[in-house]
Design an enzyme around this catalytic site. Structure first.
Site, PDB file in Angstrom:
ATOM      1  N   ASP A 223     -12.125 -41.474  -1.537  1.00  0.00           N
ATOM      2  CA  ASP A 223     -11.477 -43.025  -0.875  1.00  0.00           C
ATOM      3  C   ASP A 223     -10.469 -44.040  -1.358  1.00  0.00           C
ATOM      4  O   ASP A 223      -9.485 -44.355  -0.637  1.00  0.00           O
ATOM      5  CB  ASP A 223     -13.080 -43.609  -0.776  1.00  0.00           C
ATOM      6  CG  ASP A 223     -14.239 -43.585  -2.072  1.00  0.00           C
ATOM      7  OD1 ASP A 223     -13.511 -42.683  -3.238  1.00  0.00           O
ATOM      8  OD2 ASP A 223     -15.726 -43.803  -1.705  1.00  0.00           O
ATOM      9  N   ASP A 247      -7.177 -32.096   4.065  1.00  0.00           N
ATOM     10  CA  ASP A 247      -6.709 -31.764   5.463  1.00  0.00           C
ATOM     11  C   ASP A 247      -6.492 -33.495   6.276  1.00  0.00           C
ATOM     12  O   ASP A 247      -6.022 -33.739   7.266  1.00  0.00           O
ATOM     13  CB  ASP A 247      -8.235 -31.318   6.009  1.00  0.00           C
ATOM     14  CG  ASP A 247      -8.163 -31.265   7.982  1.00  0.00           C
ATOM     15  OD1 ASP A 247      -7.237 -31.611   8.529  1.00  0.00           O
ATOM     16  OD2 ASP A 247      -9.034 -30.766   8.829  1.00  0.00           O
TER      17      ASP A 247
END
Ligand code: NAD
Length: 358
Positions: A223, A247
């Site tokens: 994050d 990804d």
């Protein structure tokens, strides 16, 4: 050096951009005394139309027999209505699997003449963006067991995330070796505060990192990494991470440069074997118009030259020629009015000429 390269041109702009990469590779061969031989193999929509399936066996065999593979792009509206197992994209996933490509490398570099295209604030981007995301490609939650059930009358779905030490170690080694050849900094991105798999990644990162004492190591929760990529992208050199985090972060990082036509990628397997391709798709909207930017594919060829063939000076020469070409010539996607507007093939000519004459 003599190398055999499998060319999977694919659909849409695929053949146009691969032809320009071949032009530049031939210029490399001429300047540095190498021979590159090419084998065209069918994939994607082209293979469906001509062979009835998106990944014929001869394509897999031809790629395995080659020293490296270059891919254009697959897909287009012509095949959109086909059932999922017969669509062009199946060819792409199939070839990555058949070649056991486990490490995806996404370099993100902002060329100063193209800084205007970046959505990042000038004072941040002017500090330089030059990083590589090394993403694990064959394990983790995308490949774990999946199930659906019903509990108390409500649907429940499960995706399992599994990583073995072996899968983690081989990816980390790619990352450490790459960092050693670049800025000597590596950052592991994980979610070790909540995930068991991330805790194992972290443990292996420090153990394997012990073999690379000259490389500066750091770890970052995913994050936070998503924020830091925008706030301070200049602080990163090599990022290593698992499949799903990679990804997402690699697409976020791609946007930092502002142009999809500029970013190359490599997917590596054992022994440095690799498949090299631009990150963009087949751009059916501009196929056949001469508007496609071939730079991402030319830079993919440079990556192949430096990574799989170990020809570092040759790879650098291509990157320098691309940087020089971009100061004078532009395809429509990055044209500002101040340069000469060129077609796909004229851009390839410009890079090849600058390479040969410098
Ligand atoms: P896309 O990347 O093909 O195109 C998105 C936009 O970027 C379009 O406006 C296109 O014209 C432009 N663009 C892309 N590459 C460019 C280049 N080199 N030069 C100039 N402009 C460029 O994505 P999409 O439109 O979502 O997908 C089109 C087709 O490509 C679909 O069939 C999709 O499945 C396929 N696709 C293939 C790959 C691949 O082969 N690796 C990846 C993504 C999408």
């Amino acid at each position: 050096m003599k190398m055999n390269i499998a060319l999977l041109k694919g659909d849409g702009i695929g053949p146009e951009i691969i032809n320009e990469a071949v032009k530049v590779l031939n210029a490399v061969g001429k300047k540095f005394g190498h021979t590159f031989e090419y084998t065209d193999l069918p994939i994607g929509g082209y293979a469906i139309d001509n062979y009835g399936l998106p990944l014929p066996d001869e394509t897999v065999a031809g790629c395995k027999a080659a020293d490296a593979v270059m891919l254009g792009a697959v897909g287009g509206p012509k095949w959109d209505a086909m059932p999922p197992e017969k669509r062009p994209e199946k060819g792409l996933l199939g070839i990555r699997k058949a070649l056991s490509l486990y490490a995806n490398l996404r370099p993100v570099k902002l060329f100063p003449p193209l800084a205007f295209a970046s959505p990042i604030r000038a004072d941040i981007r002017d500090k330089g963006i030059d990083l590589v995301i090394v993403r694990e490609l064959t394990g983790g939650i995308y490949f774990g067991k999946k199930s659906e059930s019903v509990s108390g009358g409500r649907a429940v779905a499960l995706d399992e995330c599994v990583y073995s030490e072996e899968e983690i170690d081989r990816l980390l080694k790619v990352g450490f070796e790459l960092a050693g050849s670049r800025g000597k900094k590596i950052c592991l991105v994980d979610k070790a505060n909540v995930l068991k798999t991330s805790a194992l990644w972290r443990k292996r990162f420090y153990e394997i990192g012990g073999n690379y004492p000259d490389i500066e190591k750091s770890v970052m929760l995913v994050d936070n990494a998503a924020m830091q990529l925008v706030r301070a992208p200049y602080a990163f050199d090599v990022i290593v991470t698992e499949n799903m985090f990679g990804d997402i972060l690699s697409d976020e990082a791609a946007v930092l440069t502002g142009s999809i036509g500029l970013i190359p990628s490599a997917s590596l397997g054992e022994g440095g074997f690799g498949l090299y391709e631009p990150i963009h798709g087949s751009a059916p909207d501009i196929a056949g118009t001469g508007k496609a930017n071939p730079v991402a594919t030319i830079l993919s060829a440079a990556m192949m030259t430096g990574t799989t063939f170990g020809l570092k000076a040759e790879a650098k020469a291509v990157e320098n020629a691309v940087a020089a070409a971009l100061t004078k010539y532009r395809t429509a996607d990055v044209y500002t009015g101040a340069e000469k507007l060129v077609s796909t093939s004229e851009m390839g000519d410009a890079v090849a000429a600058l390479l040969e004459n410098n």
